[in-house]
Design a protein around this motif. Structure first.
Motif, PDB file in Angstrom:
ATOM      1  N   ASP A   2       0.072   0.046  -4.185  1.00  0.00           N
ATOM      2  CA  ASP A   2      -0.403  -0.046  -2.804  1.00  0.00           C
ATOM      3  C   ASP A   2      -1.609  -0.975  -2.652  1.00  0.00           C
ATOM      4  O   ASP A   2      -2.216  -1.054  -1.583  1.00  0.00           O
TER       5      ASP A   2
ATOM      6  N   GLU B 135     -12.480  -9.092  10.079  1.00  0.00           N
ATOM      7  CA  GLU B 135     -13.219  -8.023   9.433  1.00  0.00           C
ATOM      8  C   GLU B 135     -13.932  -8.553   8.191  1.00  0.00           C
ATOM      9  O   GLU B 135     -13.332  -9.274   7.384  1.00  0.00           O
TER      10      GLU B 135
ATOM     11  N   TYR C 164      -2.023  -4.094  -2.208  1.00  0.00           N
ATOM     12  CA  TYR C 164      -1.990  -5.176  -1.221  1.00  0.00           C
ATOM     13  C   TYR C 164      -1.334  -4.761   0.096  1.00  0.00           C
ATOM     14  O   TYR C 164      -0.932  -5.613   0.879  1.00  0.00           O
ATOM     15  N   GLN C 165      -1.260  -3.465   0.343  1.00  0.00           N
ATOM     16  CA  GLN C 165      -0.602  -2.996   1.567  1.00  0.00           C
ATOM     17  C   GLN C 165      -1.296  -3.492   2.831  1.00  0.00           C
ATOM     18  O   GLN C 165      -0.645  -3.733   3.850  1.00  0.00           O
ATOM     19  N   SER C 166      -2.604  -3.646   2.788  1.00  0.00           N
ATOM     20  CA  SER C 166      -3.321  -4.101   3.979  1.00  0.00           C
ATOM     21  C   SER C 166      -3.002  -5.553   4.322  1.00  0.00           C
ATOM     22  O   SER C 166      -3.323  -6.020   5.414  1.00  0.00           O
ATOM     23  N   TYR C 167      -2.335  -6.247   3.389  1.00  0.00           N
ATOM     24  CA  TYR C 167      -1.914  -7.629   3.630  1.00  0.00           C
ATOM     25  C   TYR C 167      -0.423  -7.720   3.947  1.00  0.00           C
ATOM     26  O   TYR C 167       0.168  -8.792   3.907  1.00  0.00           O
ATOM     27  N   ASN C 168       0.184  -6.583   4.230  1.00  0.00           N
ATOM     28  CA  ASN C 168       1.596  -6.489   4.627  1.00  0.00           C
ATOM     29  C   ASN C 168       2.573  -6.770   3.496  1.00  0.00           C
ATOM     30  O   ASN C 168       3.700  -7.186   3.744  1.00  0.00           O
TER      31      ASN C 168
ATOM     32  N   GLN D 144      -7.901 -12.598  10.761  1.00  0.00           N
ATOM     33  CA  GLN D 144      -8.634 -11.389  10.419  1.00  0.00           C
ATOM     34  C   GLN D 144     -10.133 -11.681  10.398  1.00  0.00           C
ATOM     35  O   GLN D 144     -10.594 -12.525   9.647  1.00  0.00           O
TER      36      GLN D 144
ATOM     37  N   PHE E 158     -12.389  -8.614   4.413  1.00  0.00           N
ATOM     38  CA  PHE E 158     -10.970  -8.256   4.508  1.00  0.00           C
ATOM     39  C   PHE E 158     -10.165  -8.845   3.355  1.00  0.00           C
ATOM     40  O   PHE E 158      -9.264  -8.190   2.820  1.00  0.00           O
TER      41      PHE E 158
END
Length: 269
Positions: free
Chosen positions: A169, A243, A171-175, A241, A246
């Protein structure tokens, strides 16, 4: 029909949609632009480009329209991907862009013979990671090298072998999810899942081969200066992005993918 052909025929539309995922637009695309327009070698103005594993033709069109390539020839194993490329071409015609269905490992049966030794630049975006053996990897690079002019560049982007993809998981924030292992063996499957902004997703597999196999492939093809190119933090003004930090996980070494480049020498070795 090969496994790869079936796989990408099935996910052709979903895979085409992944080009708008933030890491694709903010990190991958700028990296490829840097490689394609390397100031030490010149840009794409007036260049003939061969786009191997071109998919639905996104980078083929981009190189012709945005980077000024004189002509682009795209090749992909998947008939469905090439059908999407032809549909794009029909809807928005672009001069001097053409596509062929075929296996990169057998290019001489795909492309006209007059294309041999005629390209200034060859792009291999997400191609070499489909080689399951060192022999197949060497075949991909050697076959491509025959189509480069002396002094021509071979560039691309690829799964980076030193990155395990663990935890899954990460790299989940990068889809995307990369389901690797801490103890890869040559030929091991690496499943990927990409999730598009609209919620659709596509699953496919890469295959692990060590750094040494990649270096050998370029050396055996008599290409000079093979090197990996690191990912760069995107420009804050252009990034989707905003943030803080990020991109830190994606850019921490070893990164999940990297660029690469090599050059065909002007004189035979």
């Amino acid at each position: 029909m090969t496994v790869g052909e079936v796989e990408y025929d099935a996910i052709a539309k979903e895979y085409a949609g992944c080009k708008v995922i933030p890491f694709k637009k903010d990190v991958e695309l700028p990296l490829l632009c840097d490689l394609l327009t390397d100031s030490k070698q010149g840009g794409l103005q007036g260049c003939k480009v061969l786009d191997l594993a071109c998919g639905e033709g996104f980078y083929s069109r981009f190189m012709r329209i945005e980077l000024g390539a004189a002509s682009v020839v795209g090749v992909d194993l998947s008939p469905e991907q090439i059908a999407l490329a032809h549909a794009q071409q029909k809807a928005n015609p672009i001069e001097n862009v053409s596509y062929f269905v075929g296996d990169v490992g057998a290019l001489q049966s795909v492309l006209p013979s007059e294309y041999l030794g005629s390209f200034d630049v060859i792009l291999m975006a997400w191609l070499l990671n489909y080689a399951r053996t060192e022999e197949q990897l060497c075949s991909f690079v050697a076959n491509a090298s025959h189509y480069l002019k002396p002094g021509g560049r071979l560039v691309g982007i690829n799964n980076y072998p030193e990155n395990s993809g663990v935890p899954h998981d990460k790299y989940q924030s990068y889809n995307f999810v990369k389901c690797g292992s801490e103890n890869h063996q040559a030929g091991d499957e690496i499943p990927f899942v990409l999730t598009n902004p609209d919620g659709t997703f596509c699953k496919f597999s890469n295959f692990y081969l060590p750094l040494e196999s990649h270096e050998k492939a370029f050396q055996d093809a008599n290409l000079d200066g093979f090197e990996w190119r690191a990912l760069k933090a995107p420009d804050e003004k252009s990034s989707q992005q905003q943030e803080p930090h990020f991109w830190d996980v994606l850019l921490s070494e070893p990164t999940p993918f990297k660029g690469f480049r090599a050059v065909r020498p002007n004189r035979p070795k």
